[in-house]
Design a protein around this motif. Structure first.
Motif, PDB file in Angstrom:
ATOM      1  N   VAL A 136      59.651  86.030  62.821  1.00 38.98           N
ATOM      2  CA  VAL A 136      60.664  84.983  63.014  1.00 38.98           C
ATOM      3  C   VAL A 136      60.430  84.257  64.338  1.00 38.98           C
ATOM      4  O   VAL A 136      60.511  83.021  64.416  1.00 38.98           O
ATOM      5  CB  VAL A 136      62.074  85.600  62.954  1.00 38.98           C
ATOM      6  CG1 VAL A 136      63.119  84.596  63.442  1.00 38.98           C
ATOM      7  CG2 VAL A 136      62.400  86.029  61.525  1.00 38.98           C
ATOM      8  N   MET A 137      60.122  85.006  65.395  1.00 35.25           N
ATOM      9  CA  MET A 137      59.809  84.382  66.679  1.00 35.25           C
ATOM     10  C   MET A 137      58.529  83.567  66.601  1.00 35.25           C
ATOM     11  O   MET A 137      58.412  82.500  67.225  1.00 35.25           O
ATOM     12  CB  MET A 137      59.691  85.460  67.762  1.00 35.25           C
ATOM     13  CG  MET A 137      60.988  86.203  68.048  1.00 35.25           C
ATOM     14  SD  MET A 137      62.328  85.106  68.577  1.00 35.25           S
ATOM     15  CE  MET A 137      61.624  84.440  70.090  1.00 35.25           C
ATOM     16  N   LEU A 138      57.558  84.058  65.811  1.00 33.77           N
ATOM     17  CA  LEU A 138      56.313  83.302  65.642  1.00 33.77           C
ATOM     18  C   LEU A 138      56.560  81.982  64.930  1.00 33.77           C
ATOM     19  O   LEU A 138      55.993  80.945  65.306  1.00 33.77           O
ATOM     20  CB  LEU A 138      55.306  84.155  64.858  1.00 33.77           C
ATOM     21  CG  LEU A 138      53.931  83.521  64.612  1.00 33.77           C
ATOM     22  CD1 LEU A 138      53.215  83.269  65.943  1.00 33.77           C
ATOM     23  CD2 LEU A 138      53.082  84.414  63.712  1.00 33.77           C
ATOM     24  N   GLY A 198      56.755  76.070  65.255  1.00 37.28           N
ATOM     25  CA  GLY A 198      57.421  75.052  64.444  1.00 37.28           C
ATOM     26  C   GLY A 198      56.703  73.721  64.488  1.00 37.28           C
ATOM     27  O   GLY A 198      56.545  73.047  63.459  1.00 37.28           O
ATOM     28  N   ARG A 199      56.263  73.287  65.672  1.00 37.38           N
ATOM     29  CA  ARG A 199      55.563  71.994  65.798  1.00 37.38           C
ATOM     30  C   ARG A 199      54.251  72.019  65.021  1.00 37.38           C
ATOM     31  O   ARG A 199      53.917  71.058  64.314  1.00 37.38           O
ATOM     32  CB  ARG A 199      55.301  71.692  67.263  1.00 37.38           C
ATOM     33  CG  ARG A 199      54.554  70.382  67.514  1.00 37.38           C
ATOM     34  CD  ARG A 199      54.407  70.134  69.004  1.00 37.38           C
ATOM     35  NE  ARG A 199      53.662  68.910  69.251  1.00 37.38           N
ATOM     36  CZ  ARG A 199      52.318  68.836  69.280  1.00 37.38           C
ATOM     37  NH1 ARG A 199      51.601  69.934  69.078  1.00 37.38           N
ATOM     38  NH2 ARG A 199      51.715  67.674  69.515  1.00 37.38           N
ATOM     39  N   MET A 227      53.410  79.393  53.475  1.00 35.39           N
ATOM     40  CA  MET A 227      53.989  80.707  53.189  1.00 35.39           C
ATOM     41  C   MET A 227      52.900  81.770  53.103  1.00 35.39           C
ATOM     42  O   MET A 227      53.066  82.891  53.608  1.00 35.39           O
ATOM     43  CB  MET A 227      54.782  80.639  51.883  1.00 35.39           C
ATOM     44  CG  MET A 227      55.579  81.898  51.587  1.00 35.39           C
ATOM     45  SD  MET A 227      56.669  81.673  50.146  1.00 35.39           S
ATOM     46  CE  MET A 227      57.492  83.268  50.114  1.00 35.39           C
ATOM     47  N   ARG A 228      51.773  81.442  52.466  1.00 34.11           N
ATOM     48  CA  ARG A 228      50.687  82.415  52.366  1.00 34.11           C
ATOM     49  C   ARG A 228      50.120  82.762  53.736  1.00 34.11           C
ATOM     50  O   ARG A 228      49.759  83.918  54.006  1.00 34.11           O
ATOM     51  CB  ARG A 228      49.584  81.871  51.465  1.00 34.11           C
ATOM     52  CG  ARG A 228      49.912  81.916  49.982  1.00 34.11           C
ATOM     53  CD  ARG A 228      48.673  81.672  49.140  1.00 34.11           C
ATOM     54  NE  ARG A 228      48.111  80.347  49.397  1.00 34.11           N
ATOM     55  CZ  ARG A 228      48.455  79.249  48.744  1.00 34.11           C
ATOM     56  NH1 ARG A 228      49.392  79.319  47.799  1.00 34.11           N
ATOM     57  NH2 ARG A 228      47.893  78.096  49.012  1.00 34.11           N
ATOM     58  N   ALA A 229      50.030  81.781  54.629  1.00 41.44           N
ATOM     59  CA  ALA A 229      49.476  82.034  55.964  1.00 41.44           C
ATOM     60  C   ALA A 229      50.327  83.042  56.728  1.00 41.44           C
ATOM     61  O   ALA A 229      49.804  83.996  57.330  1.00 41.44           O
ATOM     62  CB  ALA A 229      49.379  80.726  56.734  1.00 41.44           C
ATOM     63  N   ARG A 243      60.926  81.187  55.484  1.00 40.52           N
ATOM     64  CA  ARG A 243      61.538  80.321  56.495  1.00 40.52           C
ATOM     65  C   ARG A 243      60.525  79.326  57.047  1.00 40.52           C
ATOM     66  O   ARG A 243      60.852  78.156  57.296  1.00 40.52           O
ATOM     67  CB  ARG A 243      62.097  81.177  57.619  1.00 40.52           C
ATOM     68  CG  ARG A 243      62.867  80.374  58.661  1.00 40.52           C
ATOM     69  CD  ARG A 243      63.577  81.292  59.626  1.00 40.52           C
ATOM     70  NE  ARG A 243      64.289  80.538  60.655  1.00 40.52           N
ATOM     71  CZ  ARG A 243      65.039  81.069  61.597  1.00 40.52           C
ATOM     72  NH1 ARG A 243      65.175  82.415  61.620  1.00 40.52           N
ATOM     73  NH2 ARG A 243      65.655  80.332  62.482  1.00 40.52           N
ATOM     74  N   ALA A 244      59.270  79.781  57.218  1.00 39.23           N
ATOM     75  CA  ALA A 244      58.234  78.865  57.702  1.00 39.23           C
ATOM     76  C   ALA A 244      57.910  77.801  56.660  1.00 39.23           C
ATOM     77  O   ALA A 244      57.691  76.627  56.994  1.00 39.23           O
ATOM     78  CB  ALA A 244      56.976  79.656  58.064  1.00 39.23           C
ATOM     79  N   ALA A 245      57.886  78.199  55.387  1.00 37.74           N
ATOM     80  CA  ALA A 245      57.553  77.242  54.334  1.00 37.74           C
ATOM     81  C   ALA A 245      58.661  76.214  54.124  1.00 37.74           C
ATOM     82  O   ALA A 245      58.397  75.065  53.740  1.00 37.74           O
ATOM     83  CB  ALA A 245      57.284  77.984  53.029  1.00 37.74           C
ATOM     84  N   SER A 246      59.912  76.598  54.385  1.00 39.23           N
ATOM     85  CA  SER A 246      61.035  75.681  54.170  1.00 39.23           C
ATOM     86  C   SER A 246      61.357  74.840  55.407  1.00 39.23           C
ATOM     87  O   SER A 246      62.370  74.131  55.426  1.00 39.23           O
ATOM     88  CB  SER A 246      62.276  76.473  53.748  1.00 39.23           C
ATOM     89  OG  SER A 246      62.636  77.422  54.750  1.00 39.23           O
ATOM     90  N   LEU A 247      60.525  74.927  56.451  1.00 37.44           N
ATOM     91  CA  LEU A 247      60.776  74.142  57.660  1.00 37.44           C
ATOM     92  C   LEU A 247      60.580  72.657  57.380  1.00 37.44           C
ATOM     93  O   LEU A 247      59.570  72.233  56.805  1.00 37.44           O
ATOM     94  CB  LEU A 247      59.827  74.595  58.779  1.00 37.44           C
ATOM     95  CG  LEU A 247      60.012  73.921  60.136  1.00 37.44           C
ATOM     96  CD1 LEU A 247      61.371  74.295  60.735  1.00 37.44           C
ATOM     97  CD2 LEU A 247      58.892  74.337  61.087  1.00 37.44           C
ATOM     98  N   ASP A 248      61.560  71.837  57.802  1.00 39.76           N
ATOM     99  CA  ASP A 248      61.497  70.384  57.601  1.00 39.76           C
ATOM    100  C   ASP A 248      60.646  69.765  58.718  1.00 39.76           C
ATOM    101  O   ASP A 248      60.967  69.902  59.899  1.00 39.76           O
ATOM    102  CB  ASP A 248      62.901  69.804  57.637  1.00 39.76           C
ATOM    103  CG  ASP A 248      62.916  68.334  57.222  1.00 39.76           C
ATOM    104  OD1 ASP A 248      61.828  67.777  56.941  1.00 39.76           O
ATOM    105  OD2 ASP A 248      64.014  67.751  57.185  1.00 39.76           O
TER     106      ASP A 248
END
Length: 252
Positions: free
Chosen positions: A130-132, A137-138, A154-156, A239-244
């Motif tokens: 989660v912290m990663l 995010g950028r 998501m796979r990454a 959560r990473a895959a759903s980031l806008d």
């Protein structure tokens, strides 16, 4: 020295049965470190024992030893048939039933403790990923704007978290295997180092610390560890895959 033995099976007199007293020379003293045997067992010749306990040509009990003591239940019925109705058959497992029940409870509790440890390790994977995701995010937004799909992102992150679980599980498996195969040497080393006796025979009724590697149990623990580590990566990867990308790059 001599030792004096007292038997209640003595001569019958007008005043009742008089106990029989006999004196025998001590040839040797054995010590197992377990009070259950050291304080209650005496080994003597069969002829002298028959004469002292008045069994004459017979004996009061027979002990049968097996090459594989774990298969003792397979021989209960044949031995009972061979001995006839005049004898009762009991196994070492039946005589120590309470002890084995305690061991079974300890095994179940240890498995529960191990499961809780694995859950805590999985929570560490979740918090780390989660912290990663928050720190990257950028970069995730840039990859998304360059055409990376949600599945690729998501796979990454799933591979990143799963690799941590696989490496940790393999390291724990190897360390645990080495520990179990050398448990007695480690016990003796720690006993000599601390100056105290670990795994006391008077308490555990065992002269050495036993360890047996069960392939089935080891496989179950390894699979559970892998399952928990894989499951722990799903939420951070999602959560990473759903980031806008727009929200991630708004203040950059």
């Amino acid at each position: 020295d001599n030792i004096t033995l007292l038997s209640p099976k003595g001569a019958i007199t007008p005043f009742g049965t008089a106990p029989k007293v006999g004196s025998f020379p001590i040839r040797a003293i054995f010590e197992l470190g377990m009070s259950e045997y050291d304080a209650t067992f005496v080994f003597m010749s069969l002829d002298e024992a028959r004469a002292f306990f008045r069994t004459y040509e017979g004996v009061s009990a027979l002990e049968i030893r097996l090459a594989n003591p774990d298969r003792v239940n397979d021989f209960v019925k044949p031995v009972s048939i061979a001995s006839g109705p005049c004898c009762t058959t009991s196994t070492w497992q039946q005589r120590n039933e309470s002890f084995f029940s305690a061991l079974q409870v300890e095994r179940n509790v240890m498995f529960l403790i191990l499961t809780l440890i694995l859950i805590v390790a999985s929570l560490n994977i979740i918090s780390g990923l989660v912290m990663l995701v928050k720190d990257k995010g950028r970069d995730i937004a840039v990859l998304r704007t360059m055409g990376a799909t949600r599945g690729a992102v998501m796979r990454a992150f799933f591979i990143s978290g799963a690799s941590i679980g696989v490496v940790g599980t393999l390291a724990g498996f190897l360390l645990g295997l080495v520990f179990c195969l050398n448990i007695e040497s480690l016990r003796q080393f720690l006993s000599n180092l601390s100056g105290t006796e670990l795994f006391s025979p008077e308490v555990y009724f065992l002269s050495r610390m036993p360890a047996e590697v069960d392939p089935g149990e080891v496989t179950a623990v390894v699979l559970m560890a892998l399952f928990l580590s894989f499951a722990a990566t799903l939420y951070p990867a999602w959560r990473a895959a759903s980031l806008d990308p727009v929200e991630a790059l708004r203040y950059e």
